[in-house]
Motif scaffolding. Structure first.
Motif, mmCIF file in Angstrom:
data_model
loop_
_atom_site.group_PDB
_atom_site.id
_atom_site.type_symbol
_atom_site.label_atom_id
_atom_site.label_comp_id
_atom_site.label_asym_id
_atom_site.label_seq_id
_atom_site.Cartn_x
_atom_site.Cartn_y
_atom_site.Cartn_z
ATOM 1 N N MET A 49 0.834 -1.199 0.000
ATOM 2 C CA MET A 49 0.000 0.000 0.000
ATOM 3 C C MET A 49 0.867 1.246 0.000
ATOM 4 N N THR A 50 0.509 2.230 -0.802
ATOM 5 C CA THR A 50 1.163 3.529 -0.818
ATOM 6 C C THR A 50 0.257 4.540 -0.153
ATOM 7 N N ASP A 51 0.760 5.215 0.875
ATOM 8 C CA ASP A 51 -0.038 6.191 1.607
ATOM 9 C C ASP A 51 0.436 7.592 1.232
ATOM 10 N N TYR A 52 -0.452 8.384 0.641
ATOM 11 C CA TYR A 52 -0.112 9.740 0.205
ATOM 12 C C TYR A 52 -0.540 10.796 1.221
ATOM 13 N N GLY A 53 -0.963 10.362 2.386
ATOM 14 C CA GLY A 53 -1.361 11.315 3.420
ATOM 15 C C GLY A 53 -2.751 11.892 3.223
ATOM 16 N N VAL A 54 -3.592 11.192 2.473
ATOM 17 C CA VAL A 54 -4.958 11.649 2.221
ATOM 18 C C VAL A 54 -5.917 10.661 2.871
ATOM 19 N N ARG A 55 -6.603 11.099 3.902
ATOM 20 C CA ARG A 55 -7.591 10.225 4.536
ATOM 21 C C ARG A 55 -8.925 10.269 3.818
ATOM 22 N N HIS A 56 -9.318 11.479 3.394
ATOM 23 C CA HIS A 56 -10.667 11.679 2.852
ATOM 24 C C HIS A 56 -10.577 12.415 1.519
ATOM 25 N N VAL A 57 -11.050 11.767 0.466
ATOM 26 C CA VAL A 57 -11.132 12.373 -0.867
ATOM 27 C C VAL A 57 -12.600 12.560 -1.218
ATOM 28 N N ALA A 58 -12.939 13.750 -1.678
ATOM 29 C CA ALA A 58 -14.293 14.033 -2.163
ATOM 30 C C ALA A 58 -14.210 14.303 -3.661
ATOM 31 N N ILE A 59 -15.192 13.797 -4.409
ATOM 32 C CA ILE A 59 -15.128 13.889 -5.866
ATOM 33 C C ILE A 59 -16.443 14.424 -6.434
ATOM 34 N N ILE A 60 -16.321 15.470 -7.249
ATOM 35 C CA ILE A 60 -17.438 15.962 -8.052
ATOM 36 C C ILE A 60 -17.305 15.287 -9.409
ATOM 37 N N LYS B 231 -14.400 0.949 -9.855
ATOM 38 C CA LYS B 231 -12.948 0.767 -9.976
ATOM 39 C C LYS B 231 -12.198 1.630 -8.971
ATOM 40 N N ILE B 232 -12.641 2.875 -8.827
ATOM 41 C CA ILE B 232 -11.969 3.796 -7.906
ATOM 42 C C ILE B 232 -12.141 3.326 -6.460
ATOM 43 N N VAL B 233 -13.357 2.934 -6.106
ATOM 44 C CA VAL B 233 -13.637 2.494 -4.732
ATOM 45 C C VAL B 233 -12.826 1.248 -4.392
ATOM 46 N N ARG B 234 -12.688 0.357 -5.334
ATOM 47 C CA ARG B 234 -11.968 -0.890 -5.081
ATOM 48 C C ARG B 234 -10.493 -0.633 -4.761
ATOM 49 N N GLU B 235 -9.900 0.368 -5.407
ATOM 50 C CA GLU B 235 -8.475 0.627 -5.235
ATOM 51 C C GLU B 235 -8.165 1.668 -4.158
ATOM 52 N N ALA B 236 -9.153 2.456 -3.770
ATOM 53 C CA ALA B 236 -8.912 3.570 -2.855
ATOM 54 C C ALA B 236 -8.202 3.180 -1.557
ATOM 55 N N PRO B 237 -8.613 2.121 -0.852
ATOM 56 C CA PRO B 237 -7.935 1.789 0.407
ATOM 57 C C PRO B 237 -6.445 1.495 0.230
ATOM 58 N N ASP B 238 -6.061 0.943 -0.913
ATOM 59 C CA ASP B 238 -4.649 0.654 -1.148
ATOM 60 C C ASP B 238 -3.842 1.909 -1.435
ATOM 61 N N GLU C 100 -4.873 8.194 -12.856
ATOM 62 C CA GLU C 100 -4.954 9.653 -12.713
ATOM 63 C C GLU C 100 -5.172 10.031 -11.256
ATOM 64 N N LEU C 101 -5.989 9.276 -10.549
ATOM 65 C CA LEU C 101 -6.172 9.534 -9.121
ATOM 66 C C LEU C 101 -4.843 9.430 -8.398
ATOM 67 N N THR C 102 -4.054 8.430 -8.713
ATOM 68 C CA THR C 102 -2.747 8.258 -8.071
ATOM 69 C C THR C 102 -1.847 9.448 -8.347
ATOM 70 N N ASP C 103 -1.848 9.951 -9.570
ATOM 71 C CA ASP C 103 -1.041 11.125 -9.912
ATOM 72 C C ASP C 103 -1.484 12.343 -9.099
ATOM 73 N N ILE C 104 -2.785 12.519 -8.939
ATOM 74 C CA ILE C 104 -3.303 13.647 -8.161
ATOM 75 C C ILE C 104 -2.898 13.518 -6.698
ATOM 76 N N LEU C 105 -2.980 12.306 -6.156
ATOM 77 C CA LEU C 105 -2.573 12.094 -4.769
ATOM 78 C C LEU C 105 -1.089 12.373 -4.582
ATOM 79 N N ALA C 106 -0.288 11.996 -5.555
ATOM 80 C CA ALA C 106 1.155 12.254 -5.473
ATOM 81 C C ALA C 106 1.419 13.755 -5.446
ATOM 82 N N ARG C 107 0.693 14.526 -6.262
ATOM 83 C CA ARG C 107 0.869 15.985 -6.233
ATOM 84 C C ARG C 107 0.419 16.550 -4.896
ATOM 85 N N PHE C 108 -0.678 16.008 -4.375
ATOM 86 C CA PHE C 108 -1.173 16.463 -3.072
ATOM 87 C C PHE C 108 -0.117 16.267 -1.995
ATOM 88 N N SER C 109 0.561 15.140 -2.033
ATOM 89 C CA SER C 109 1.536 14.824 -0.985
ATOM 90 C C SER C 109 2.681 15.826 -0.944
#
Length: 236
Positions: free
Chosen positions: A1-12, A40-47, A216-225
């Motif tokens: 698991m890779t943790d980007y320091g994001v506990r809660h993501v909200a998506i429009i 697909k997103i929900v399945r991978e989010a915890p990891d 793309e979600l992973t890329d966004i999380l990496a920028r967030f970190s």
């Protein structure tokens, strides 16, 4: 698991209708494709270290859309909830719904209540689905509840603080979002989590929601970190 320091993501999740229109398909085809992306997103989010996710499925303003689209969406919501109930329960997802349910069809409300009860003890991921939700409406309902509680002596006016209001919001028990993502190139927050997202980071992507991927979600999380969050403070 890779943790980007994001506990809660909200998506429009914007762009379903445009995705379908570009292909000459009815708008509901885009919504169905978008629903598959959610899985697909929900399945991978915890990891990815995500423990809470809130998705904007239907706003208080979306009733202005055509009757065919609104009825189709409501039918799709009920079908998807029932179809995915077993998988969500097995995968440890705690599914909850936020928004004003009073305008929703009784059969849909019954389905929502049933899966909330079934998954309430799951802890791998809390997925909040916003249906007939609006940030202003949520605050209005919370303020009305506070007024009633004051009138009936459950709380004194001088004791009303941020925590008292937050305890009457639909998201009670959830942390505020760290990150809000909006797809399709629009740069509005559209009445979404007005109180909760006060200090969230935002990402706006040109990608239409049905084309949004885990990569793309992973890329966004990496920028967030790499961002520094000060919450109104000053860097020493």
């Amino acid at each position: 698991m890779t943790d980007y320091g994001v506990r809660h993501v909200a998506i429009i999740m914007d762009g379903n209708g445009r995705w379908a229109k570009r292909r000459g398909w009815p708008r509901l085809a885009g919504h169905r494709k978008g629903a598959e992306q959610i899985k697909k997103i929900v399945r991978e989010a915890p990891d990815l270290g995500i423990r809470y996710m809130t998705i904007y499925a239907f706003s208080t303003e979306n009733w202005k859309r055509s009757l065919i689209e609104v009825l189709g969406l409501m039918k799709m919501f009920r079908f998807m909830i029932r179809r995915e109930a077993d998988a969500l329960a097995t995968e440890g997802v705690n599914l909850r719904f936020i928004g004003d349910r009073s305008r929703l069809d009784p059969a849909l409300r019954e389905t929502m209540d049933a899966i909330e009860a079934r998954t309430k003890t799951n802890t791998r991921l809390t997925l909040a689905v916003a249906i007939n939700y609006g940030g202003r409406d949520e605050l209005r309902r919370a303020a009305a509840q506070l007024a009633l509680d004051c009138a009936e002596g459950r709380i004194a006016a001088e004791d009303i603080d941020d925590e008292a209001l937050a305890a009457r919001l639909d998201t009670v028990g959830m942390p505020d979002p760290d990150l809000v993502i909006r797809t399709s190139g629009e740069t509005r927050i559209s009445n979404f989590l007005s109180w909760q997202a006060a200090y969230a980071e935002y990402e706006f992507t040109e990608t239409l929601w049905p084309d949004f991927t885990v990569e793309e979600l992973t890329d966004i999380l990496a920028r967030f970190s790499g961002r520094e969050r000060r919450f109104g403070g000053v860097q020493p």
